[in-house]
Each structure stands twice: as C-alpha cells, then as structure tokens.
Design a protein around this motif. Structure first.
Motif, mmCIF file in Angstrom:
data_model
loop_
_atom_site.group_PDB
_atom_site.id
_atom_site.type_symbol
_atom_site.label_atom_id
_atom_site.label_comp_id
_atom_site.label_asym_id
_atom_site.label_seq_id
_atom_site.Cartn_x
_atom_site.Cartn_y
_atom_site.Cartn_z
ATOM 1 N N THR A 64 0.309 -7.934 94.500
ATOM 2 C CA THR A 64 0.948 -9.241 94.385
ATOM 3 C C THR A 64 2.213 -9.062 93.566
ATOM 4 O O THR A 64 2.159 -8.668 92.395
ATOM 5 C CB THR A 64 0.022 -10.259 93.715
ATOM 6 O OG1 THR A 64 -1.153 -10.432 94.519
ATOM 7 C CG2 THR A 64 0.714 -11.611 93.558
ATOM 8 N N TYR A 65 3.360 -9.330 94.189
ATOM 9 C CA TYR A 65 4.633 -8.977 93.584
ATOM 10 C C TYR A 65 5.430 -10.204 93.158
ATOM 11 O O TYR A 65 5.378 -11.254 93.808
ATOM 12 C CB TYR A 65 5.459 -8.144 94.579
ATOM 13 C CG TYR A 65 4.788 -6.830 94.922
ATOM 14 C CD1 TYR A 65 4.597 -5.863 93.947
ATOM 15 C CD2 TYR A 65 4.310 -6.579 96.200
ATOM 16 C CE1 TYR A 65 3.970 -4.657 94.250
ATOM 17 C CE2 TYR A 65 3.686 -5.379 96.512
ATOM 18 C CZ TYR A 65 3.515 -4.418 95.520
ATOM 19 O OH TYR A 65 2.887 -3.243 95.818
ATOM 20 N N GLY A 92 1.780 -6.342 100.876
ATOM 21 C CA GLY A 92 1.889 -7.373 99.857
ATOM 22 C C GLY A 92 0.888 -8.478 100.118
ATOM 23 O O GLY A 92 0.652 -8.857 101.276
ATOM 24 N N LEU A 93 0.286 -8.985 99.043
ATOM 25 C CA LEU A 93 -0.706 -10.049 99.147
ATOM 26 C C LEU A 93 -0.268 -11.233 98.300
ATOM 27 O O LEU A 93 0.420 -11.073 97.283
ATOM 28 C CB LEU A 93 -2.077 -9.551 98.671
ATOM 29 C CG LEU A 93 -2.597 -8.229 99.265
ATOM 30 C CD1 LEU A 93 -3.959 -7.899 98.678
ATOM 31 C CD2 LEU A 93 -2.660 -8.319 100.784
ATOM 32 N N ARG A 94 -0.719 -12.404 98.712
ATOM 33 C CA ARG A 94 -0.422 -13.627 97.964
ATOM 34 C C ARG A 94 -1.625 -14.534 98.083
ATOM 35 O O ARG A 94 -1.991 -14.942 99.185
ATOM 36 C CB ARG A 94 0.829 -14.304 98.543
ATOM 37 C CG ARG A 94 1.298 -15.545 97.816
ATOM 38 C CD ARG A 94 1.933 -15.222 96.494
ATOM 39 N NE ARG A 94 3.028 -14.266 96.613
ATOM 40 C CZ ARG A 94 3.655 -13.737 95.581
ATOM 41 N NH1 ARG A 94 3.278 -14.063 94.355
ATOM 42 N NH2 ARG A 94 4.632 -12.865 95.757
ATOM 43 N N SER A 95 -2.298 -14.799 96.972
ATOM 44 C CA SER A 95 -3.481 -15.665 96.949
ATOM 45 C C SER A 95 -4.558 -15.189 97.914
ATOM 46 O O SER A 95 -5.192 -15.987 98.609
ATOM 47 C CB SER A 95 -3.090 -17.115 97.255
ATOM 48 O OG SER A 95 -2.136 -17.591 96.316
ATOM 49 N N ASP A 99 1.082 -11.563 102.308
ATOM 50 C CA ASP A 99 2.294 -12.213 101.830
ATOM 51 C C ASP A 99 3.278 -12.282 103.001
ATOM 52 O O ASP A 99 4.050 -11.355 103.266
ATOM 53 C CB ASP A 99 2.894 -11.417 100.667
ATOM 54 C CG ASP A 99 4.086 -12.118 100.021
ATOM 55 O OD1 ASP A 99 4.707 -12.970 100.679
ATOM 56 O OD2 ASP A 99 4.412 -11.788 98.858
#
Length: 236
Positions: A64-65, A92-95, A99
C-alpha cells in the motif's frame, strides 16, 4: 510451450540468462527483500539478452503506497521502458483490493510495454475478482503462487486461476519453484513459470555494511546449474 522467466539481480544473472536462453528475465535488485527497482545501468546492461521485465517497487515491505510512492513508481516505469525494458512488474493494494489507480497509471506510463502484476496478488482475499480487474485494466500477466504460500501448496488455486483467466490474461506460477515441481505446475495449465534459482556466496567484507556482519557476509546470485535443471524439466 510454457515460458520460463528467471528473476535476476546482478550482471552474473544476466550472463546466465543469456547463455542458457531463458525466455525472459525479471530484473530487480535486493531479492532477499523481495526485490526493489534496479538501477538504470543494470536495465541498460540487460538489453543484449533475453527480454527484461523490470520490477518497479519503490521500497521493501507492504504494497500500500503513499501518493509520493505512486508518483515515484510511475516515473520509474517511464525510465525503465525508455532504457530498453520489454515490460515492467508492479503491484499495489488499496484497502485489501487492487489499487486500480496505480495500475492504470502504470499501464499508461508503460506505453504498450507489457505489465505484470506481481505476488502482491497473493495477499488478496478475492483473487478471482482481482483477476477480472487486472485483465480489464490491460495487465498482461499475473505472477502468483495460487495462494499465500509457496507454489507447491497452491496447485489447485493456480488451476482455478487459469480457468478463470480464459486467455484474457496470462497466469505465471512462482514462489519456491524447483525442478521437481515443474511437471505439476505445467499440469495446471499456467502460461509461464518464474524462479529465482539462486545460491548463496560468501564474501569477505572486513567491515559492517547494513545488516552484514563484519568479516564474512553472504550474498545471493544466480545458480547456473539450477537454471539448467529448471529448463531441462520444462522441456522433458
């Protein structure tokens, strides 16, 4: 024919990849940390050999960036492609999901060069939905072990992903791949197999550098014999 991708982190690995004729390399630095973005000079050095797909990862740790890290990733993608990379490898991941903004910006910055989504994929709770998302965003392939463990434990998951992909996106198996596992991986229907095929080398240092103890430090590099065994298993 199932393709073979070799993870490479130094000039010796590039030489092995060229000598043995692997299908492509994933080029990175600091494999013991999971890999981070390599130098532009190493990317340029890869140009005469097999197609190089450059890992673009701004730091070790999770996926998570921050906005600044995303901007750095996108910029590194442009530089890598300009330096001769055939593709880039990101994640990339988000929640807890892909992402989408990061991936969309990377695909755009890659300008037609292939984009691979790396094993951040194996941290997702719903991989099948993530597969649909990545295919829709224009990602070329997913590097996965079929689950959070090693590829040897994820054979059913790999087969399920191949079926769900239905040719829309490539599935590449990786994570602890050894020659004895190749036949079972091929049987899942994956498009490619990824391995680092590395060995430890002891170097005298004489001083402490980072986490290396004074005296003798161990570094990793490509094991040419292991690469040859993997290729032989693929063509058996």
């Amino acid at each position: 024919m199932v393709a073979f991708e070799l993870a490479v982190q130094d000039a010796h690995g590039l030489a092995v990849a060229a000598r043995l004729g692997v299908d492509r390399v994933e080029l990175c630095s600091a494999l013991p940390l999971g890999g981070v973005t390599p130098s532009l000079a190493l990317i340029e050095a890869a140009a005469p050999g097999p197609p190089a797909h450059v890992l673009v990862r701004p730091r070790a740790g999770g996926f998570t960036y921050s906005p600044d890290e995303v901007a750095l990733t996108v910029s590194d993608v442009r530089h890598a492609v300009a330096a001769g990379a055939a593709g880039v490898v990101v994640g990339g991941l988000r929640s807890g999901v892909v992402d989408r903004d990061l991936v969309a910006r990377v695909v755009d910055a890659a300008g037609g060069a292939a984009v691979t989504f790396h094993r951040a994929f194996d941290a997702l709770a719903d991989p099948l939905t993530a597969l649909d998302t990545l295919a829709a965003l224009g990602v070329a392939r997913i590097l996965t072990s079929g689950g959070p463990g090693a590829a040897a434990d994820g054979l059913p998951g790999l087969a399920k992903l191949v079926e769900a992909a239905a040719g829309r996106i490539e599935i590449m198996a990786g994570g602890g791949v050894r020659p004895a596992l190749v036949e079972a991986l091929v049987a899942t229907g994956v498009d490619a197999i990824h391995a680092s095929a590395k060995r430890a080398v002891a170097d005298a240092t004489g001083l402490s550098l980072g986490s290396a103890a004074s005296g003798v430090a161990t570094r990793e590099t490509t094991d040419e014999d292991e690469v040859a065994r993997l290729l032989a298993a693929l063509t058996a």
